[in-house]
Design an enzyme around this catalytic site. Structure first.
Site, PDB file in Angstrom:
ATOM      1  N   LYS A 285       0.852  -1.190   0.000  1.00 22.62           N
ATOM      2  CA  LYS A 285       0.000   0.000   0.000  1.00 22.62           C
ATOM      3  C   LYS A 285       0.889   1.241   0.000  1.00 22.62           C
ATOM      4  O   LYS A 285       1.822   1.352   0.786  1.00 22.62           O
ATOM      5  CB  LYS A 285      -0.917  -0.018   1.223  1.00 22.62           C
ATOM      6  CG  LYS A 285      -2.186   0.775   1.060  1.00 22.62           C
ATOM      7  CD  LYS A 285      -3.169   0.480   2.178  1.00 22.62           C
ATOM      8  CE  LYS A 285      -4.482   1.214   1.934  1.00 22.62           C
ATOM      9  NZ  LYS A 285      -5.467   0.936   2.991  1.00 22.62           N
ATOM     10  N   GLU A 371     -21.001  -4.233   8.962  1.00 25.27           N
ATOM     11  CA  GLU A 371     -21.911  -3.381   9.722  1.00 25.27           C
ATOM     12  C   GLU A 371     -23.090  -4.154  10.304  1.00 25.27           C
ATOM     13  O   GLU A 371     -23.537  -3.874  11.427  1.00 25.27           O
ATOM     14  CB  GLU A 371     -22.423  -2.244   8.831  1.00 25.27           C
ATOM     15  CG  GLU A 371     -21.378  -1.221   8.449  1.00 25.27           C
ATOM     16  CD  GLU A 371     -20.492  -1.655   7.281  1.00 25.27           C
ATOM     17  OE1 GLU A 371     -19.546  -0.915   6.952  1.00 25.27           O
ATOM     18  OE2 GLU A 371     -20.759  -2.738   6.695  1.00 25.27           O
ATOM     19  N   ARG A 399     -26.352  -0.403   5.566  1.00 22.10           N
ATOM     20  CA  ARG A 399     -26.262  -1.851   5.349  1.00 22.10           C
ATOM     21  C   ARG A 399     -26.923  -2.635   6.482  1.00 22.10           C
ATOM     22  O   ARG A 399     -27.295  -3.787   6.297  1.00 22.10           O
ATOM     23  CB  ARG A 399     -24.797  -2.270   5.267  1.00 22.10           C
ATOM     24  CG  ARG A 399     -24.013  -1.607   4.174  1.00 22.10           C
ATOM     25  CD  ARG A 399     -22.543  -1.897   4.374  1.00 22.10           C
ATOM     26  NE  ARG A 399     -21.769  -1.343   3.283  1.00 22.10           N
ATOM     27  CZ  ARG A 399     -20.775  -1.993   2.689  1.00 22.10           C
ATOM     28  NH1 ARG A 399     -20.443  -3.193   3.083  1.00 22.10           N
ATOM     29  NH2 ARG A 399     -20.109  -1.424   1.711  1.00 22.10           N
TER      30      ARG A 399
END
Length: 625
Positions: A285, A371, A399
């Site tokens: 990353k 979630e 969600r």
């Protein structure tokens, strides 16, 4: 005069196919420089996009997009994709008002296969594309790129289960930027993975199985021994891929995600298979930019920064952010009550919970991108006598709508839902604006909904929510607070009771959340014109302060203002109250329009939708006329 770049000659993915590998390496560096330069001015999701450059180049080399489909999860990784699909000239406008979106967006380009922005949905979308291609007999190739964090989401596992069961011909590139490559194991793993990805392996395996099964009891015994031997070998050599293999998805060994030749060779091979293949790609990353490599979490989503040092560019002095005020207040609540537990879904820093996590590590839970699990888990904690506070961005809390209804509200569990990034969030745009929480929370029985206007409101709202029985939600925006002093000792708020900010007799603005301060500014503007406007900080979106609403109607002109969707919003609730009391009074509802609001700075967007002080003042003038 700047030296010509290879990037300047790339107008579509077809141009990549004539480049040599040394030229592709140069192009990758040029793309990184373009991303860094643009994001240093505009901000953006830089670390993820820097890490995925070679993946995107290799994928576009083997695919024929837009006929074939390259699908991104979240879209944080897609900046290089934008640069090689004809958007270089517009790239400097990334994430600015009227400019390129920070995510893939089909109306922006035919190369963008779906509107990304939320994690873990790409596999389902890609499966739909692959099934359609199968039904159409089109031969269309489908490749999706998903990060290791997104793969942890429950929706991704649901999709994997279907993809393997349906044997869909598609390729999943797992961009794993958390693991290093072990070279002494990697060569063998690559050999085994590539062999298993080859159609000849599949066909020979299936033929052997059929032959053994046709030879009676002995054949079946040998088959069983063979299966057990195969499973033992898989578990010894391919332990990390077992979950995918058991779902019916062939998994390659980890390969270097910054080696374009290796990526391309692997993708060409697996795209020839008849079923689903997961290509395990290991990347770094922030690759190519040392500050992002050293601090990938900060550079996941960053504002404008200095390229040389990576330091954020100085901002104008501002009050503490609402998120930080909430985080500090929750730590104090945790100190006062050992039953307080904090929960988030892969957003420890973003929701201001780092201080709580450090102070009370045993009472902090990060569920990852899940979630639904976070909210249902909170209900169980509440049943166990704890006081869970679930801190999630408004757009992602959507969600867990079912879990809020069934697991929290139906059972009246003592769960606090702290809704961060409520309202317009700015440059991330339509997929990230917190437009709907006021609407859907108001529809749920037993739910109480707080919309604090400033820092003091927020601290008191959290304290009140923790003390009340049953589920309570409170929403607050991204960015700096209003400058209101935080109380030393939080106060209990009276349920359903508003706060008068300004008296006036010509009109009344009933404001929900921070828009109250812009309504105050509008009232001061109108006072100079001789128009006397009352402003009320409603505080509670549910239950509504009916007394304040009826008093507002006495002015003869009521305006509601909220930074949420207009359909089903608090404005409609005010109209319902007046109707139930048979009070006839014109009501003007100011809210987010019934469309998806584009990206841009928050002040620009507020002006566009008429929710800045100028827009509110204009609406009041029209209402009075």
């Amino acid at each position: 005069m700047a030296a010509p770049r290879i990037l300047d000659a790339v107008n579509s993915p077809a141009d990549l196919k004539v480049l040599t590998y040394p030229e592709l390496d140069i192009l990758a560096q040029e793309i990184r420089e373009e991303i860094i330069n643009t994001c240093s001015e505009n901000g953006g999701h830089i670390a993820s996009s820097l890490g995925a450059v070679e993946i995107i180049l290799a994928a576009h080399r083997v695919l024929n997009c837009p006929d074939d489909k390259l699908i991104f999860d979240v879209g944080h990784q897609a900046y290089a994709h934008k640069l090689v699909t004809g958007r270089l000239a517009q790239f400097a406008s990334l994430r600015t008002y009227g400019g390129l979106s920070g995510f893939t967006k089909p109306e922006e380009s035919p190369y963008d296969a779906h509107p990304s922005g939320h994690a873990s949905d790409s596999l389902s979308v890609a499966a739909g594309y692959a099934k359609a291609a199968q039904l159409n007999g089109s031969g269309q190739k489908v490749v999706t790129v998903i990060g290791d964090a997104s793969l942890s989401g429950g929706m991704a596992f649901e999709a994997l289960n279907y993809i393997g069961q349906a044997e869909l011909p598609m390729v999943i590139i797992l961009n794993d930027n958390m693991m290093s490559i072990s070279r002494n194991v990697g060569a063998l793993m690559k050999h085994l993975g590539n062999m298993r990805a080859d159609n000849r392996y599949r066909k020979s395996r299936d033929a052997a199985q059929e032959a053994l099964e046709s030879h009676g009891v002995l054949g079946k015994t040998l088959l069983d021994l063979g299966k057990r031997a195969k499973e033992s070998a898989k578990q010894f050599f391919l332990a990390s891929s077992m979950i995918f293999e058991s779902l019916g998805i062939t998994c390659t060994a980890p390969i270097d995600g910054h080696n374009i030749r290796e990526l391309e060779d692997t993708l060409r091979l697996v795209l020839q298979t008849e079923g689903p293949v997961l290509v395990h790609v290991v990347t770094k990353k922030g690759a190519g930019y040392e500050p992002a490599e050293q601090d990938p979490e900060r550079f996941h989503g960053v504002g404008p920064f200095d390229i040389a040092t990576g330091a954020n560019k100085p901002k104008k002095p501002a009050p503490p952010a609402f998120t930080n005020v909430f985080g500090d207040a929750l730590v104090k609540e945790g100190q006062a009550d050992e039953n307080v537990v904090a929960i988030t879904a892969a957003m420890e820093g973003g929701t201001g919970l780092k201080a709580f996590a450090e102070a009370f590590p045993d009472r902090f839970i990060d569920t990852g991108i899940a979630e639904e699990n976070a909210v249902a888990l909170a209900s169980g904690l509440a049943f166990g006598g704890k006081k869970p506070v679930v801190a999630i961005y408004s757009t992602f809390l959507q969600r867990s709508f079912d879990q809020i209804i069934i697991d929290c509200a139906l059972s009246q569990a003592n769960v606090v839902l702290a809704i961060d990034r409520a309202g317009l969030v700015g440059e991330d745009g339509a997929t990230h604006h917190g437009a709907f929480d006021l609407v859907y929370m108001r529809t749920i029985p037993h739910m109480r909904v707080l919309a604090p206007a400033d820092e003091a409101d927020l601290v008191n709202a959290l304290h009140t929510a923790l003390a009340l029985p049953g589920p309570v939600s409170l929403r607050y925006p991204r960015g700096a607070g209003m400058g209101a002093p935080v109380p030393e000792e939080p106060q209990m708020l009276e349920v359903g009771k508003s706060r008068l900010l300004r008296e006036g007799n010509d009109a009344c603005v009933l404001a929900f959340g921070t828009v109250a301060y812009r309504a105050l500014e509008a009232a001061e503007m109108l006072a100079a014109e001789g128009i006397d406007v009352r402003v009320v900080d409603m505080l509670w979106a549910k239950p509504l302060d009916e007394e304040a609403i009826l008093a507002a109607a006495e002015t003869g002109c009521v305006i509601t203002a909220e930074e949420g969707a207009i359909v089903g919003g608090c404005g409609e609730g005010v109209i319902e109250v007046l109707s139930q009391h048979r009070v006839q009074c014109p009501v003007t509802t100011l809210a987010l329009p019934d469309r998806f609001v584009r990206h841009g700075s928050v002040p620009q967007l507020l002006h566009e939708v008429g929710l800045d002080a100028e827009g509110i003042a204009t609406s009041i003038r029209k209402a009075l006329s």
